[in-house]
Motif scaffolding. Structure first.
Motif, PDB file in Angstrom:
ATOM      1  N   PRO A 150       0.832  -1.204   0.000  1.00  0.00           N
ATOM      2  CA  PRO A 150       0.000   0.000   0.000  1.00  0.00           C
ATOM      3  C   PRO A 150       0.867   1.254   0.000  1.00  0.00           C
ATOM      4  N   GLY A 151       0.222   2.414  -0.066  1.00  0.00           N
ATOM      5  CA  GLY A 151       0.941   3.683   0.007  1.00  0.00           C
ATOM      6  C   GLY A 151       0.673   4.635  -1.128  1.00  0.00           C
ATOM      7  N   ALA A 152      -0.058   4.201  -2.166  1.00  0.00           N
ATOM      8  CA  ALA A 152      -0.309   5.077  -3.313  1.00  0.00           C
ATOM      9  C   ALA A 152      -1.288   6.195  -2.992  1.00  0.00           C
ATOM     10  N   ARG A 153      -1.904   6.180  -1.804  1.00  0.00           N
ATOM     11  CA  ARG A 153      -2.752   7.319  -1.426  1.00  0.00           C
ATOM     12  C   ARG A 153      -1.918   8.598  -1.336  1.00  0.00           C
ATOM     13  N   PHE A 154      -0.608   8.441  -1.154  1.00  0.00           N
ATOM     14  CA  PHE A 154       0.276   9.598  -1.096  1.00  0.00           C
ATOM     15  C   PHE A 154       0.859   9.939  -2.472  1.00  0.00           C
ATOM     16  N   GLY A 155       0.395   9.242  -3.507  1.00  0.00           N
ATOM     17  CA  GLY A 155       0.879   9.501  -4.855  1.00  0.00           C
ATOM     18  C   GLY A 155       0.642  10.911  -5.351  1.00  0.00           C
ATOM     19  N   PRO A 156      -0.583  11.469  -5.207  1.00  0.00           N
ATOM     20  CA  PRO A 156      -0.800  12.839  -5.670  1.00  0.00           C
ATOM     21  C   PRO A 156       0.154  13.845  -5.029  1.00  0.00           C
ATOM     22  N   ILE A 165       3.034   3.599 -13.135  1.00  0.00           N
ATOM     23  CA  ILE A 165       4.460   3.927 -13.056  1.00  0.00           C
ATOM     24  C   ILE A 165       5.323   2.678 -13.074  1.00  0.00           C
ATOM     25  N   ASP A 166       4.734   1.497 -12.785  1.00  0.00           N
ATOM     26  CA  ASP A 166       5.565   0.284 -12.800  1.00  0.00           C
ATOM     27  C   ASP A 166       5.880  -0.207 -14.207  1.00  0.00           C
ATOM     28  N   ALA A 169       9.356   3.451  -6.482  1.00  0.00           N
ATOM     29  CA  ALA A 169       8.242   3.745  -5.575  1.00  0.00           C
ATOM     30  C   ALA A 169       6.909   3.314  -6.168  1.00  0.00           C
ATOM     31  N   THR A 170       6.668   2.016  -6.117  1.00  0.00           N
ATOM     32  CA  THR A 170       5.406   1.496  -6.630  1.00  0.00           C
ATOM     33  C   THR A 170       5.036   0.236  -5.854  1.00  0.00           C
ATOM     34  N   GLY A 171       3.769  -0.119  -5.916  1.00  0.00           N
ATOM     35  CA  GLY A 171       3.267  -1.196  -5.074  1.00  0.00           C
ATOM     36  C   GLY A 171       3.597  -2.595  -5.543  1.00  0.00           C
ATOM     37  N   THR A 172       3.729  -2.806  -6.859  1.00  0.00           N
ATOM     38  CA  THR A 172       3.997  -4.151  -7.390  1.00  0.00           C
ATOM     39  C   THR A 172       5.119  -4.074  -8.430  1.00  0.00           C
ATOM     40  N   PRO A 203       5.200   6.793  -2.576  1.00  0.00           N
ATOM     41  CA  PRO A 203       6.479   7.434  -2.236  1.00  0.00           C
ATOM     42  C   PRO A 203       7.206   6.856  -1.036  1.00  0.00           C
ATOM     43  N   ALA A 204       6.552   6.056  -0.214  1.00  0.00           N
ATOM     44  CA  ALA A 204       7.254   5.445   0.921  1.00  0.00           C
ATOM     45  C   ALA A 204       8.402   4.562   0.462  1.00  0.00           C
ATOM     46  N   TYR A 205       8.356   4.094  -0.788  1.00  0.00           N
ATOM     47  CA  TYR A 205       9.384   3.206  -1.312  1.00  0.00           C
ATOM     48  C   TYR A 205      10.353   3.934  -2.249  1.00  0.00           C
ATOM     49  N   ASP A 206      10.286   5.271  -2.262  1.00  0.00           N
ATOM     50  CA  ASP A 206      11.121   6.061  -3.164  1.00  0.00           C
ATOM     51  C   ASP A 206      12.469   6.376  -2.536  1.00  0.00           C
TER      52      ASP A 206
END
Length: 400
Positions: free
Chosen positions: A95-101, A314-315, A324-327, A360-363
């Motif tokens: 998870p974490g794409a809620r912070f994408g915008p 983005i993947d 920084a992507t979920g999969t 972005p948590a994985y960026d």
């Protein structure tokens, strides 16, 4: 004696303050605010001019664009709206794409209208005579996916129904021809959020245009039926099943195309299902076998003159360049290759676009957010260009 001295000092201070009130010329610096003048102190505008933000300062909007809460401000019209959908409760892995915008807007801080010209496009999308707005985020529910999906559909429909700011452009001639009401509608570039957001977007677009062709940049097909073991209608709605649901609801034409596919499959049955949903597959490896130009030609031939929606996960970019992507899936395209393909698609009948799955948590050092922001800048030129740009040689000449 000390007490008498303190009393005298206090009385002198009070007397000085009284004289200051009687004579503004003796008011200490900073004693007055608003429009009242302070002696020997020019205003900011008098000394430095307009309050122009630095790349690292000011409110956070995409590329420092004008920002408005367009969903509630009915007076706000535009030609292109940027809209955030901070939804990520349809993911199957990270998870974490809620912070994408937020990450995409942050990645765009070095971009601005005044320096929007690029050599590759040969234009500045902000100086082509169209109004581009950042319309903020849809306040989606993080607790109820069914509610969130409805909120996103209503929000998209709300902005899609606005009158365009410019009515004399070539865009009005071809897109209004596809609209059921024969009217020109604005374009929306959506910043996700996980890929589930495309289902409510396609539902909203269907009300205006009917079924549309989809150009889908992704490492994954996203056309799978519900995952085994699910037991509710809502559990069918995920970021890997939304195209299957869109097909069931007749939201897409049978002329859609994937670009950049490289995910692992259950077998060839996944491809057979994908064809039934309406897609043709361009794999990641095809870029090595056929080259960028052939991929562009295949995509353009596939969608033809139909109304087209572009969705970019983005993947599709290799995780070494966009982690920084979920999969994440190894072996993806480069940022440069994707940008070249996007330029080659200009002039198609685009009715909207999105970029999704930025988490972005994985960026690291904002490299994914910066790449995503640059793709959005490309989307603006793509939507506003009548044809692909002619490549001009500014560096190495042909004879070299």
């Amino acid at each position: 004696m000390m007490m008498l001295h303190s009393t005298v000092t206090l009385l002198l201070a009070v007397a000085q303050l009284a004289r200051a009130h009687a004579d503004h010329s003796q008011v200490p610096l900073g004693a007055f605010v608003g429009t009242q003048a302070i002696p020997d102190s020019p205003t900011w505008v008098e000394k430095y001019g307009p309050q122009i933000d630095q790349p690292f300062s000011g409110p956070l909007s995409f590329s420092h664009l004008p920002y408005a809460r367009c969903l509630e401000d009915v007076s706000m019209n535009f030609d292109i709206a940027l809209l955030g959908m901070p939804f990520d409760t349809g993911v199957t892995y990270r998870p974490g794409a809620r912070f994408g915008p937020y990450a995409i807007r942050s990645g765009s801080r070095r971009q601005r209208e005044a320096r929007g010209y690029t050599l590759s496009w040969g234009n500045n999308p902000y100086t082509l005579g169209y109004k581009v707005m950042d319309c903020g985020d849809v306040p989606v529910s993080p607790f109820d996916n069914a509610l969130a999906v409805d909120q996103m559909e209503v929000a998209y429909s709300t902005l899609l129904a606005r009158p365009v700011e410019r009515t004399d452009s070539y865009l009005a001639t071809y897109t209004s021809a596809f609209a059921k009401d024969g009217v020109e509608h604005p374009r929306i570039i959506t910043m996700g959020g996980d890929h589930t957001i495309v289902l409510p977007i396609l539902r909203a677009l269907n009300k205006v245009y009917g079924p549309v062709s989809v150009i889908h940049f992704d490492a994954h097909l996203d056309t799978w039926p519900a995952y085994p073991g699910t037991s509710s209608e809502q559990s069918r709605v995920t970021h890997g099943t939304f195209f299957y649901l869109a097909h069931e609801e007749h939201l897409m034409s049978n002329t859609s195309v994937h670009a950049g596919i490289r995910c692992k499959l259950a077998g060839t049955g996944d491809i057979e299902n994908d064809v039934q949903v309406g897609f043709q597959v361009i794999t990641t490896d095809d870029i090595d076998t056929y080259g960028v130009d052939t991929i562009i030609k295949r995509i353009r031939k596939r969608v033809g003159d139909s109304p087209v929606y572009l969705s970019l996960d983005i993947d599709v970019v290799d995780p070494g360049l966009a982690p920084a992507t979920g999969t994440p899936e190894a072996g993806g395209w480069t940022t440069r290759e994707v940008k070249r393909i996007i330029r080659g698609l200009a002039g198609l009948n685009f009715v909207g676009a999105d970029i999704v799955e930025v988490a972005p948590a994985y960026d690291h050092a904002e490299i994914t957010g910066i790449a995503a922001a640059d793709f959005v800048h490309d989307f603006l030129s793509m939507l506003l260009s009548e044809k692909p740009p002619q490549q001009k040689v500014f560096g190495i000449k042909d004879e070299l």
